[in-house]
Design a protein around this motif. Structure first.
Motif, short mmCIF file in Angstrom:
data_model
loop_
_atom_site.label_atom_id
_atom_site.label_comp_id
_atom_site.label_asym_id
_atom_site.label_seq_id
_atom_site.Cartn_x
_atom_site.Cartn_y
_atom_site.Cartn_z
N GLN A 116 4.55 35.55 43.05
CA GLN A 116 4.38 35.70 44.49
C GLN A 116 5.61 35.17 45.22
O GLN A 116 6.02 34.03 45.01
CB GLN A 116 3.13 34.95 44.96
N ASP A 117 6.18 36.00 46.10
CA ASP A 117 7.26 35.56 46.97
C ASP A 117 6.75 35.55 48.41
O ASP A 117 5.56 35.82 48.66
CB ASP A 117 8.50 36.45 46.82
N LEU A 118 7.61 35.23 49.34
CA LEU A 118 7.17 35.12 50.73
C LEU A 118 6.68 36.45 51.27
O LEU A 118 5.71 36.50 52.04
CB LEU A 118 8.30 34.58 51.60
N ALA A 119 7.29 37.55 50.87
CA ALA A 119 6.87 38.86 51.36
C ALA A 119 5.44 39.16 50.93
O ALA A 119 4.63 39.65 51.73
CB ALA A 119 7.82 39.95 50.86
N LEU A 120 5.11 38.88 49.68
CA LEU A 120 3.75 39.11 49.19
C LEU A 120 2.77 38.17 49.88
O LEU A 120 1.66 38.58 50.27
CB LEU A 120 3.70 38.91 47.68
N ALA A 121 3.15 36.92 50.07
CA ALA A 121 2.28 35.97 50.76
C ALA A 121 2.01 36.41 52.19
O ALA A 121 0.90 36.24 52.71
CB ALA A 121 2.90 34.58 50.74
N THR A 122 3.01 36.98 52.84
CA THR A 122 2.84 37.44 54.21
C THR A 122 1.85 38.60 54.28
O THR A 122 1.04 38.68 55.22
CB THR A 122 4.19 37.86 54.80
N ARG A 123 1.88 39.48 53.27
CA ARG A 123 0.96 40.61 53.26
C ARG A 123 -0.47 40.17 52.98
O ARG A 123 -1.41 40.78 53.49
CB ARG A 123 1.40 41.63 52.20
N ARG A 124 -0.66 39.13 52.15
CA ARG A 124 -2.00 38.69 51.79
C ARG A 124 -2.05 37.17 51.86
O ARG A 124 -2.01 36.46 50.87
CB ARG A 124 -2.31 39.15 50.36
N PRO A 125 -2.12 36.59 53.06
CA PRO A 125 -1.95 35.15 53.24
C PRO A 125 -3.06 34.30 52.64
O PRO A 125 -2.85 33.11 52.39
CB PRO A 125 -1.90 34.98 54.77
N ASP A 126 -4.24 34.86 52.41
CA ASP A 126 -5.33 34.06 51.85
C ASP A 126 -5.38 34.13 50.33
O ASP A 126 -6.34 33.65 49.72
CB ASP A 126 -6.67 34.50 52.45
N LYS B 100 -1.95 26.39 50.28
CA LYS B 100 -1.16 27.58 50.61
C LYS B 100 -0.06 27.26 51.62
O LYS B 100 1.02 27.85 51.58
CB LYS B 100 -2.08 28.69 51.09
N GLU B 101 -0.32 26.31 52.53
CA GLU B 101 0.73 25.91 53.47
C GLU B 101 1.92 25.31 52.72
O GLU B 101 3.08 25.61 53.04
CB GLU B 101 0.16 24.91 54.48
N TRP B 102 1.64 24.46 51.73
CA TRP B 102 2.72 23.85 50.93
C TRP B 102 3.48 24.93 50.17
O TRP B 102 4.71 24.93 50.15
CB TRP B 102 2.13 22.83 49.96
N ALA B 103 2.75 25.86 49.57
CA ALA B 103 3.41 26.93 48.82
C ALA B 103 4.28 27.78 49.75
O ALA B 103 5.42 28.12 49.40
CB ALA B 103 2.36 27.80 48.13
N TRP B 104 3.76 28.12 50.93
CA TRP B 104 4.54 28.92 51.88
C TRP B 104 5.85 28.24 52.24
O TRP B 104 6.87 28.90 52.38
CB TRP B 104 3.71 29.17 53.15
N HIS B 105 5.81 26.92 52.40
CA HIS B 105 7.05 26.20 52.73
C HIS B 105 8.12 26.48 51.69
O HIS B 105 9.28 26.74 52.03
CB HIS B 105 6.77 24.70 52.81
N TRP B 106 7.75 26.43 50.41
CA TRP B 106 8.74 26.61 49.35
C TRP B 106 9.04 28.07 49.08
O TRP B 106 10.16 28.42 48.68
CB TRP B 106 8.28 25.87 48.09
N LEU B 107 8.08 28.96 49.31
CA LEU B 107 8.38 30.38 49.21
C LEU B 107 9.46 30.76 50.22
O LEU B 107 10.33 31.59 49.94
CB LEU B 107 7.12 31.21 49.44
N ALA B 108 9.40 30.14 51.39
CA ALA B 108 10.41 30.41 52.42
C ALA B 108 11.80 29.92 52.01
O ALA B 108 12.81 30.35 52.59
CB ALA B 108 9.99 29.77 53.75
N GLN B 109 11.85 29.01 51.02
CA GLN B 109 13.13 28.50 50.53
C GLN B 109 13.62 29.29 49.31
O GLN B 109 14.62 28.91 48.68
CB GLN B 109 13.00 27.02 50.15
N GLY B 110 12.91 30.36 48.95
CA GLY B 110 13.33 31.20 47.83
C GLY B 110 12.64 30.91 46.52
O GLY B 110 12.95 31.55 45.50
N TYR B 111 11.71 29.96 46.49
CA TYR B 111 10.95 29.67 45.28
C TYR B 111 9.81 30.68 45.11
O TYR B 111 9.56 31.51 45.99
CB TYR B 111 10.38 28.25 45.34
N PHE B 112 9.13 30.58 43.97
CA PHE B 112 8.04 31.49 43.66
C PHE B 112 6.78 30.71 43.31
O PHE B 112 6.84 29.54 42.89
CB PHE B 112 8.39 32.38 42.45
#
Length: 277
Positions: free
Chosen positions: A134-144, A174-186
């Motif tokens: 999961q990257d940020l784009a996928l998380a944005t499409r399905r945030p839950d 999920k908030e913690w994961a989103w923070h790092w997805l925004a930094q390029g992590y997976f």
């Protein structure tokens, strides 16, 4: 990255019927020489949870129930952990075999993985048969959908740089994961990392409250969505049949109705600026 040690952190309150089994299954994991640390954060249990945890060799950290939030309890456990990998596990989540923790640790051989967990279903709600990065784009499409602290792992070095938010009523994982997805992590979500942990048959009030607090939490970090009112709720009830084999089964499910109504209430509370759970 070679994971040198694993810290398993179990958050618990009044979990005497299940915590012994949970800890036994963790103790029985085969880690190929990795050190295992077991921590239980007890938030004001009124039963024998803490005593059972100590009898199973866990380090028990106690905090009053009045101080509890999901993020605060996990941060307390992480702050007392020494592992390179921090594993959050619900007291009523049960690994299915003794290789689960080893599989979870192996995912972090990729240095760009911030977190990992299991799921039986993918972001489109179809059965999951292979790992998803999961990257940020996928998380944005399905945030839950995505990382879960019910049974998941995070990289300790990243947690030290940015702990979980303690002010959220839910959704801190999920908030913690989103923070790092925004930094390029997976985030890796893999069906092989699934444990036995199911709230599908909880009382309707519990399903409602869980969905309410999660969506209230989501609303604090997601981009503002278009107005979600009764019309949008009705549309989701009619058209979104995730996890169900037919539209009819989805539409008549009282548990699904409780989940949708809870999400609706959580969105409304967030818009009003409410802070309660």
């Amino acid at each position: 990255m070679t994971v040198l040690a694993v810290s398993v952190i179990v958050r618990a309150r009044d979990e005497a019927p299940s915590i012994g089994r949970c800890l036994d299954l963790v103790r029985g994991q085969r880690l190929d020489g990795r050190a295992l640390e077991l921590i239980v954060v007890d938030s004001g249990s009124r039963d024998e949870t803490a005593a059972i945890a100590r009898d199973h060799g866990a380090k028990v950290i106690e905090q009053p129930a009045s101080a509890f939030s999901f993020g605060r309890a996990l941060n307390l456990g992480c702050a007392n952990a020494g592992g390179d990998l921090l594993v959050a596990l619900s007291a009523h989540a049960f690994p299915r075999d003794e290789l689960w923790l080893g599989r979870l640790a192996a995912v972090f051989g990729d240095g760009m993985v911030a977190c990992a967990c299991g799921d039986r279903y993918g972001p489109d709600a179809s059965p999951l048969s292979a790992p998803v990065r999961q990257d940020l784009a996928l998380a944005t499409r399905r945030p839950d959908w995505g990382y879960s602290n019910a049974a998941g792992a995070i990289r300790a070095a990243l947690w030290r740089r940015r702990p979980f938010r303690a002010d959220l009523p839910g959704g801190e994982d999920k908030e913690w994961a989103w923070h790092w997805l925004a930094q390029g992590y997976f985030c890796v979500v893999d069906p092989a990392l699934t444990v036995d942990h199911d709230h599908a048959h909880d009382p309707l009030t519990s399903i409602y409250k869980r969905a309410r607090r999660e969506w209230q939490g989501f609303a604090t970090f997601l981009a503002p969505e278009r107005a979600y009112g009764p019309r949008e709720l009705a549309s989701e009830w009619w058209s979104d049949r995730r996890f169900y084999s037919s539209p009819t089964r989805a539409r008549v499910s009282h548990r699904r109705a409780a989940r949708l109504l809870g999400g609706y209430a959580g969105r409304r509370r967030a818009r009003r600026g409410a802070t309660g759970p």
